[in-house]
Enzyme design. Sequence first.
Site, PDB file in Angstrom:
ATOM      1  CG  ASP A 196      35.149  32.670  35.119  1.00 22.61           C
ATOM      2  OD1 ASP A 196      34.973  33.495  34.206  1.00 22.61           O
ATOM      3  OD2 ASP A 196      34.866  32.907  36.308  1.00 22.61           O
ATOM      4  CG  HIS A 273      31.914  35.036  35.129  1.00 23.65           C
ATOM      5  ND1 HIS A 273      33.207  35.463  35.286  1.00 23.65           N
ATOM      6  CD2 HIS A 273      31.145  35.920  35.797  1.00 23.65           C
ATOM      7  CE1 HIS A 273      33.215  36.570  36.039  1.00 23.65           C
ATOM      8  NE2 HIS A 273      31.980  36.870  36.361  1.00 23.65           N
ATOM      9  CD  GLU A 329      31.615  40.122  38.303  1.00 19.76           C
ATOM     10  OE1 GLU A 329      32.093  41.188  38.669  1.00 19.76           O
ATOM     11  OE2 GLU A 329      32.306  39.125  38.014  1.00 19.76           O
TER      12      GLU A 329
HETATM   13  C1  ACM Z   1      32.419  37.348  41.932  1.00 20.74           C
HETATM   14  O1  ACM Z   1      33.421  37.786  42.518  1.00 20.74           O
HETATM   15  N1  ACM Z   1      32.121  37.772  40.718  1.00 20.74           N
HETATM   16  C2  ACM Z   1      31.556  36.384  42.552  1.00 20.74           C
END
Ligand code: ACM
Length: 693
Positions: A196, A273, A329
């Site tokens: 991440d 991410h 995201e």
């Molecule tokens: C997440 O909580 N962005 C999978």
Amino acid sequence: MRNIRLFLFFLTSLVFGAQLSAQSITPAPLIVRGGVCNGEVCTPAEPFDYTQPFKLSFEGVDAVDIERLTSAVMATGLNIKRVKPAVNYSKKGYLHILIRPDMLPNDEGYAISTAHDGIIVTANAPAGAFYALQTMRQMVESGDWQTGIIADYPRFEYRGVLIDISRHFRTVDFLKRQIDMMARVKLNRLHLHLTDAAGWRLQVDSYPRLTSYAAWRTPHDWKGWWNGDRTFLEEGTEGASGGYLTKAEARELVEYAADRYITIIPEIEMPGHSDEVLAAYPELKCTHNPERQGELCIGKEATFEMMQAILDEVIEIFPSEYIHIGGDEASKENWKLCEDCQRRMREEGLESVDELQSYMIRRMEQYLNSKGRQIIGWDEILEGGLAPNATVMSWRGEEGGRTAAEAGHKVIMSPHGYCYIDAPQDAPYSQPESIGGYLPLEKVYSYEPIPETLDEEVGKYISGVQANLWAEFIVEDSHYEHMLWPRAIAIAEIGWSMPENKNYADFRRRAVAIVDRMIEEGYTPFDLKNEIGNRPESLTDVEHLALGKPVTYVSPSRYYAPKYAAQGDATLTDGKRGTWTYADERWQGFLGRGGVDVIVDLEEVMTIHSVSADFMQICGPGVFMPCLVEIAVSEDGENFTKIADVEWEVVLDELPSFKAFGWEGETRARYVRYKAHRSKYTGFLFVDEIIIK
Ligand code: ACM
Ligand code: ZN
């Protein structure tokens, strides 16, 4: 559910007697019957002397599983005198483990038949026998074991927990401790969030800077780093904090989990991410070279070469059929400005950046499928078209899961409202800093993974449930365990037990006992027996003069945020006070600069003695107290007289807080105008009820 008939026959032929309550078994088992029959002669349930010496024998088990199961037998606390792979369990004093295909409805199911002088465990496969041994361990630990039969199998094949080691790195030993506990409650998937923005945590030989650079940072805590410059350091730099799993460590962990019949599912996030990837390899950023970029450039072939090379190494370490490739995201803004991304879209006939992301996910799926693996992705992978064989992990709610299931895709349910255990589990003031919200054990436990409105055939695509524990605010290992346990046990029971066998009061009693035992063993779970519970104000409706009265929102620009509309215009006078979380549809959220500005109409002129409304502050997600509340009254709705100015200095703090802003006195009024101003901090004001007495 194969061979259910055989299973039922097996049960009825062995068992008579009453269904016993499974006092100590978690997850709650399917069937517990007391008593044993030997030919025509049957005896009722009696306490079983599990302290007697046993000889251990196996039938139908290979050498690897004999070793695994023998370790599990030893952990039960039974008195094993001799381990003997040979078959001869007709003699007294045997614990015999018999694996024979098609004895139970699925391969994780088991039956334990306990007579006075011996125990027979039956299962289709070694995993089932392993779960029988976890049940037996719990019966030994609680001292509650009766003669009879327990027959049990899981409702869902996927019963998972996500552990985030990107935001704060955790050691192999820490992960093994959690795996031990997972196995004891029959959880069978560990989703390891390895990568991440805040750090890459797995050795990759072909891209060494992922760990020699993107795994190290200062300061150690995520919050300080995220709110600071978000840069990384070369490994070995003084003060550098972080770490990563070497391949040898990751393999050791995989094996450790496999010995406990747990599959580790690695997650390699893409395309979002991924800030840390681009920090290590900035040449892979989009062509306009934005200062901050968290999404991989999908226009560059080099991005695919890199991700494929990484996945090649990942699948060499992790034998799991499923590899999680993230997909959540991604801000797609940079792709709109990047020449390479735009060229890719033209060449591939992609009409939107959603389709561009989908292009990448599909290519990665094709690649992994060609290696015999399958992908899982977060529910955003539905946008722009779902990859043909993908499993969807539904986190933004259940809609993604429903859509995917209806399209014939496997789904793992993990909706944030029930499964995001990074929210506090008790009164927030009593808990360590967290992401906000309120997710007590009872709410997690109440989750039903198959939505009621889903067609039965479609429901079959729901393959399980998972708790996610993100670690932005969780620096210490002890804090991580505190968040994980006992809520992960609720997920275990949701995933294993049939809905008709679920009962929160009974579960809570068993969970308290497990927590006590964990504390004795040195774990640091949330101590459930000290639970405070929900915000007291929310437990009963409040009676007051404005109850059910109309509320006018003074200016459209000051209207509440659609996502936090709660009960719309009725919210502020519906008698319902808010809980510990603003996501409860009781708190109404205001995001505009104007704050809150409402007029309550009491529908007749009357004497009033107080006006009050509560606000909350949770700085993490940007929820703040007002800096000023003005209250004014009017008899005609035209001419208002101010009766209060309440000023407040907003101070940023770590723990959530709640505060009433109001007036007391005596006046006559039909209309009450309540105006709350935002402070200099950008974020929400949340208010639950305007109480007039
Ligand atoms: C997440 O909580 N962005 C999978
Ligand atoms: Zn690009």
